[in-house]
Motif scaffolding. Structure first.
Motif, short mmCIF file in Angstrom:
data_model
loop_
_atom_site.label_atom_id
_atom_site.label_comp_id
_atom_site.label_asym_id
_atom_site.label_seq_id
_atom_site.Cartn_x
_atom_site.Cartn_y
_atom_site.Cartn_z
N VAL A 23 0.88 -1.17 0.00
CA VAL A 23 0.00 0.00 0.00
C VAL A 23 0.91 1.21 0.00
O VAL A 23 1.68 1.42 0.94
N GLY A 24 0.83 2.01 -1.05
CA GLY A 24 1.70 3.17 -1.21
C GLY A 24 1.07 4.44 -0.72
O GLY A 24 0.13 4.43 0.08
N LYS A 25 1.57 5.57 -1.27
CA LYS A 25 1.09 6.87 -0.79
C LYS A 25 -0.29 7.24 -1.33
O LYS A 25 -0.92 8.15 -0.83
N GLY A 26 -0.77 6.53 -2.34
CA GLY A 26 -2.09 6.82 -2.88
C GLY A 26 -3.20 6.25 -2.00
O GLY A 26 -2.96 5.61 -0.99
N GLU A 27 -4.40 6.52 -2.40
CA GLU A 27 -5.57 6.00 -1.70
C GLU A 27 -5.70 4.49 -1.91
O GLU A 27 -5.14 3.95 -2.85
N ILE A 28 -6.45 3.86 -1.04
CA ILE A 28 -6.81 2.46 -1.25
C ILE A 28 -8.00 2.48 -2.21
O ILE A 28 -9.13 2.72 -1.80
N ASP A 29 -7.69 2.29 -3.49
CA ASP A 29 -8.72 2.43 -4.52
C ASP A 29 -9.32 1.07 -4.89
O ASP A 29 -8.95 0.03 -4.35
N VAL A 33 -8.35 -2.99 -4.07
CA VAL A 33 -9.34 -3.85 -3.40
C VAL A 33 -9.64 -5.07 -4.26
O VAL A 33 -9.68 -6.21 -3.75
N LYS A 34 -9.82 -4.87 -5.56
CA LYS A 34 -10.10 -6.00 -6.45
C LYS A 34 -8.92 -6.97 -6.52
O LYS A 34 -9.10 -8.18 -6.45
#
Length: 98
Positions: A23-29, A33-34
């Motif tokens: 999990v990086g600096k971006g959102e959990i998109d 999730v998929k």
């Protein structure tokens, strides 16, 4: 919901696993999730890591992904966490968790 004994068994099984996602600096998109849900469907037990530049802690990311994938968070220590979702058929952990 897992009991503490079941969690202990799964923690022992996850000890030798390699990290499959970060999990990086971006959102959990939706893509993460998929991908996580697909990996859980194939493996049942996965280990993930939260990078230092992420806005999430390991516990936060584990809680979000567990909720959105319908899995259980087995443990979250440091920057790593383990998720578990039992398969309907041919589960290799079902006998261990009885």
């Amino acid at each position: 919901m897992l009991t503490s004994k079941q969690r202990a068994i799964l923690r022992a099984q996850a000890n030798g696993l390699d990290v499959v996602f970060q999990v990086g600096k971006g959102e959990i998109d939706d893509a993460l999730v998929k991908s996580t849900a697909d990996c859980l469907a194939a493996r049942e037990l996965i280990k993930m890591k939260v990078l230092e530049n992420s806005a999430y802690s390991a516990k936060e990311a584990a809680a979000i992904l567990a909720e959105r994938t319908g899995s259980d968070c087995v443990q979250a220590i440091g920057s790593k966490f383990v998720l578990y979702k039992q398969k309907q058929k041919e589960s290799k952990y079902a006998d261990l968790l009885k």
